[in-house]
Each structure stands twice: as C-alpha cells, then as structure tokens.
Design a protein around this motif. Structure first.
Motif, PDB file in Angstrom:
ATOM      1  N   LEU A  99      -0.411   7.135   8.618  1.00  0.00           N
ATOM      2  CA  LEU A  99      -0.159   6.577   7.367  1.00  0.00           C
ATOM      3  C   LEU A  99       0.887   7.485   6.699  1.00  0.00           C
ATOM      4  O   LEU A  99       0.792   8.612   6.554  1.00  0.00           O
ATOM      5  CB  LEU A  99      -1.554   6.575   6.661  1.00  0.00           C
ATOM      6  N   SER A 100       1.964   6.658   6.364  1.00  0.00           N
ATOM      7  CA  SER A 100       3.192   7.093   5.326  1.00  0.00           C
ATOM      8  C   SER A 100       3.121   6.557   4.050  1.00  0.00           C
ATOM      9  O   SER A 100       2.996   5.414   3.808  1.00  0.00           O
ATOM     10  CB  SER A 100       4.405   6.723   6.184  1.00  0.00           C
ATOM     11  N   GLU A 101       2.880   7.588   2.895  1.00  0.00           N
ATOM     12  CA  GLU A 101       3.177   6.935   1.609  1.00  0.00           C
ATOM     13  C   GLU A 101       4.127   7.610   0.816  1.00  0.00           C
ATOM     14  O   GLU A 101       4.180   8.838   0.905  1.00  0.00           O
ATOM     15  CB  GLU A 101       1.650   7.436   0.876  1.00  0.00           C
ATOM     16  N   TYR A 102       4.864   6.722   0.150  1.00  0.00           N
ATOM     17  CA  TYR A 102       6.004   6.815  -0.756  1.00  0.00           C
ATOM     18  C   TYR A 102       5.552   6.765  -2.197  1.00  0.00           C
ATOM     19  O   TYR A 102       4.965   5.700  -2.494  1.00  0.00           O
ATOM     20  CB  TYR A 102       6.986   6.024  -0.286  1.00  0.00           C
ATOM     21  N   ARG A 103       5.966   7.841  -2.948  1.00  0.00           N
ATOM     22  CA  ARG A 103       5.640   7.808  -4.279  1.00  0.00           C
ATOM     23  C   ARG A 103       6.918   8.173  -5.208  1.00  0.00           C
ATOM     24  O   ARG A 103       7.816   9.031  -4.889  1.00  0.00           O
ATOM     25  CB  ARG A 103       4.696   8.600  -4.761  1.00  0.00           C
ATOM     26  N   GLY A 104       7.055   7.435  -6.324  1.00  0.00           N
ATOM     27  CA  GLY A 104       8.092   7.742  -7.143  1.00  0.00           C
ATOM     28  C   GLY A 104       8.086   8.993  -7.956  1.00  0.00           C
ATOM     29  O   GLY A 104       6.815   9.677  -7.754  1.00  0.00           O
ATOM     30  N   ALA A 105       9.006   9.476  -8.640  1.00  0.00           N
ATOM     31  CA  ALA A 105       8.919  10.901  -9.398  1.00  0.00           C
ATOM     32  C   ALA A 105       7.947  10.605 -10.505  1.00  0.00           C
ATOM     33  O   ALA A 105       7.169  11.696 -10.840  1.00  0.00           O
ATOM     34  CB  ALA A 105      10.294  11.018 -10.241  1.00  0.00           C
ATOM     35  N   ASP A 106       7.539   9.373 -10.887  1.00  0.00           N
ATOM     36  CA  ASP A 106       6.186   9.373 -11.838  1.00  0.00           C
ATOM     37  C   ASP A 106       4.831   9.288 -11.234  1.00  0.00           C
ATOM     38  O   ASP A 106       3.753   9.212 -11.737  1.00  0.00           O
ATOM     39  CB  ASP A 106       6.754   7.903 -12.398  1.00  0.00           C
ATOM     40  N   GLY A 107       5.092   9.449  -9.591  1.00  0.00           N
ATOM     41  CA  GLY A 107       3.764   9.253  -8.787  1.00  0.00           C
ATOM     42  C   GLY A 107       3.360   8.112  -8.516  1.00  0.00           C
ATOM     43  O   GLY A 107       2.338   7.923  -7.979  1.00  0.00           O
ATOM     44  N   ASP A 108       3.989   6.928  -8.993  1.00  0.00           N
ATOM     45  CA  ASP A 108       3.574   5.609  -8.573  1.00  0.00           C
ATOM     46  C   ASP A 108       3.692   5.107  -7.345  1.00  0.00           C
ATOM     47  O   ASP A 108       4.878   5.496  -6.746  1.00  0.00           O
ATOM     48  CB  ASP A 108       4.299   4.612  -9.758  1.00  0.00           C
ATOM     49  N   LEU A 109       2.876   4.593  -6.543  1.00  0.00           N
ATOM     50  CA  LEU A 109       3.001   4.189  -5.276  1.00  0.00           C
ATOM     51  C   LEU A 109       4.168   3.139  -5.068  1.00  0.00           C
ATOM     52  O   LEU A 109       4.061   2.121  -5.669  1.00  0.00           O
ATOM     53  CB  LEU A 109       1.710   3.384  -4.690  1.00  0.00           C
ATOM     54  N   ILE A 110       4.942   3.453  -4.244  1.00  0.00           N
ATOM     55  CA  ILE A 110       6.087   2.590  -3.905  1.00  0.00           C
ATOM     56  C   ILE A 110       5.876   1.650  -2.691  1.00  0.00           C
ATOM     57  O   ILE A 110       5.896   0.503  -2.459  1.00  0.00           O
ATOM     58  CB  ILE A 110       7.564   3.255  -3.325  1.00  0.00           C
ATOM     59  N   GLN A 111       5.404   2.446  -1.571  1.00  0.00           N
ATOM     60  CA  GLN A 111       5.039   1.656  -0.225  1.00  0.00           C
ATOM     61  C   GLN A 111       4.032   2.707   0.526  1.00  0.00           C
ATOM     62  O   GLN A 111       3.952   3.764   0.339  1.00  0.00           O
ATOM     63  CB  GLN A 111       6.305   1.724   0.347  1.00  0.00           C
ATOM     64  N   ARG A 112       3.117   1.749   1.534  1.00  0.00           N
ATOM     65  CA  ARG A 112       2.602   2.530   2.500  1.00  0.00           C
ATOM     66  C   ARG A 112       2.831   1.779   3.622  1.00  0.00           C
ATOM     67  O   ARG A 112       3.206   0.376   3.722  1.00  0.00           O
ATOM     68  CB  ARG A 112       0.867   2.222   2.167  1.00  0.00           C
ATOM     69  N   GLN A 113       3.216   2.584   4.825  1.00  0.00           N
ATOM     70  CA  GLN A 113       3.600   2.226   6.237  1.00  0.00           C
ATOM     71  C   GLN A 113       2.576   2.834   7.077  1.00  0.00           C
ATOM     72  O   GLN A 113       1.697   3.993   6.830  1.00  0.00           O
ATOM     73  CB  GLN A 113       4.850   2.726   6.572  1.00  0.00           C
ATOM     74  N   ARG A 114       1.902   1.792   7.852  1.00  0.00           N
ATOM     75  CA  ARG A 114       0.829   2.393   8.937  1.00  0.00           C
ATOM     76  C   ARG A 114       1.673   2.051  10.452  1.00  0.00           C
ATOM     77  O   ARG A 114       2.145   0.990  10.473  1.00  0.00           O
ATOM     78  CB  ARG A 114      -0.317   1.550   8.715  1.00  0.00           C
ATOM     79  N   THR A 115       1.552   3.085  10.939  1.00  0.00           N
ATOM     80  CA  THR A 115       2.071   3.159  12.507  1.00  0.00           C
ATOM     81  C   THR A 115       1.096   3.302  13.412  1.00  0.00           C
ATOM     82  O   THR A 115       0.346   4.452  13.402  1.00  0.00           O
ATOM     83  CB  THR A 115       3.372   4.093  12.379  1.00  0.00           C
ATOM     84  N   VAL A 116       0.769   2.482  14.415  1.00  0.00           N
ATOM     85  CA  VAL A 116      -0.278   2.801  15.389  1.00  0.00           C
ATOM     86  C   VAL A 116       0.483   3.100  16.744  1.00  0.00           C
ATOM     87  O   VAL A 116       1.592   2.629  17.154  1.00  0.00           O
ATOM     88  CB  VAL A 116      -1.071   1.288  15.589  1.00  0.00           C
ATOM     89  N   PHE A 117       0.095   4.257  17.224  1.00  0.00           N
ATOM     90  CA  PHE A 117       0.589   4.641  18.304  1.00  0.00           C
ATOM     91  C   PHE A 117      -0.558   4.462  19.519  1.00  0.00           C
ATOM     92  O   PHE A 117      -1.731   4.755  19.281  1.00  0.00           O
ATOM     93  CB  PHE A 117       0.829   6.108  18.396  1.00  0.00           C
TER      94      PHE A 117
END
Length: 149
Positions: free
Chosen positions: A105-123
């Motif tokens: 799971l990769s979570e990206y958040r802006g400077a304000d802490g708000d969630l921008i995006q989640r990526q899930r990668t399965v290996f």
C-alpha cells in the motif's frame, strides 16, 4: 518472500511533483488530456523510495516473482511543484500453497495532511520447489477469511 514484513512501513519520505518529470509524461502520452492524466499518476509507489526499497525488504525473488495487479483510489490530482509525503507499507501477505501474494500500500498526502491517492500493488511469487508452508502466512490467511494451505 519475507512474511515477517506484514504490517511494516518500508518507505516514509517526501517527494516533489517536478514539472520537468510531469512534462516528460505529457510528451510520452501525447494526447489532449495528457497533463490531466500525468497529474493523476506521477509516481509508482513500490519505486518511490528507490528501486530496492520494496523488493529488498519483502525479499521478493525477481526470478520467481511478477506484478499481480495495481489499483488506485484517487481523492484529487497532484499539483505541479507540490511537496507530498509518501508512506509505503506491506498491507497483506498470503501463503497460497505454491504462491505468496504480497499487497503493498502506498499513500500520498499533501502538505495539509489530506489524502491525495492510495495505490495498491500486488506481487506474486512462486515458491521454490519443495518449500514448506510458512505458519505466519497460513495463520494470517485463516484470519482474513482466505483458505490456508
């Protein structure tokens, strides 16, 4: 695959949405909506911390492994020049008989802490011939409703 990495944070860093990198994506896409698309996906979570930041810690064999899937949850587009915090963690690992499946799971958040995006990668990794089942994964699979092997 290292089943002990379940739940571990593998990468915690900050990245900048570089206008030059986005411009390269826009040129490569070459469509009227290329900039909008490029600002939705300027990063790939498993490599955001460097080429071996995920593969190394989960001990994924590149000879027996492959990418099993990718999903996205968008909350907004990234912004040019924006500084973004990223946390990459091992969300799930399942022992499926002759296979291991790891969800990163990769979570990206802006400077304000708000969630921008989640990526899930399965290996997916094929186990070496004769490899025994590993109890931690078998127990976890049973807890998550997955059949244990």
């Amino acid at each position: 695959m290292n089943l002990e990495t379940l739940g571990q944070v593998l990468v915690e860093t900050e990245v900048v949405v570089e206008p030059e990198s986005v411009a390269l994506l826009v040129d490569a896409l070459g469509t009227p909506d290329a900039e909008e698309v490029a600002l939705r996906l300027p990063f790939f979570g498993p490599t955001v911390g460097g080429g071996d930041s995920v593969v190394g810690p989960i001990d994924l064999s590149l000879e027996r492994g492959l990418a099993g899937g990718q999903s996205f949850e968008w909350h907004r587009s990234f912004r040019l020049g924006e500084r973004v915090s990223v946390v990459v963690s091992v969300e799930d690992i399942i022992d499926k008989g002759t296979l291991h499946l790891a969800t990163v799971l990769s979570e990206y958040r802006g400077a304000d802490g708000d969630l921008i995006q989640r990526q899930r990668t399965v290996f997916v990794e094929r186990k070496p011939p004769g490899a025994p089942a590993q109890n931690a994964a078998a127990d976890h699979g049973a807890e998550s409703g997955e059949p244990a092997s």
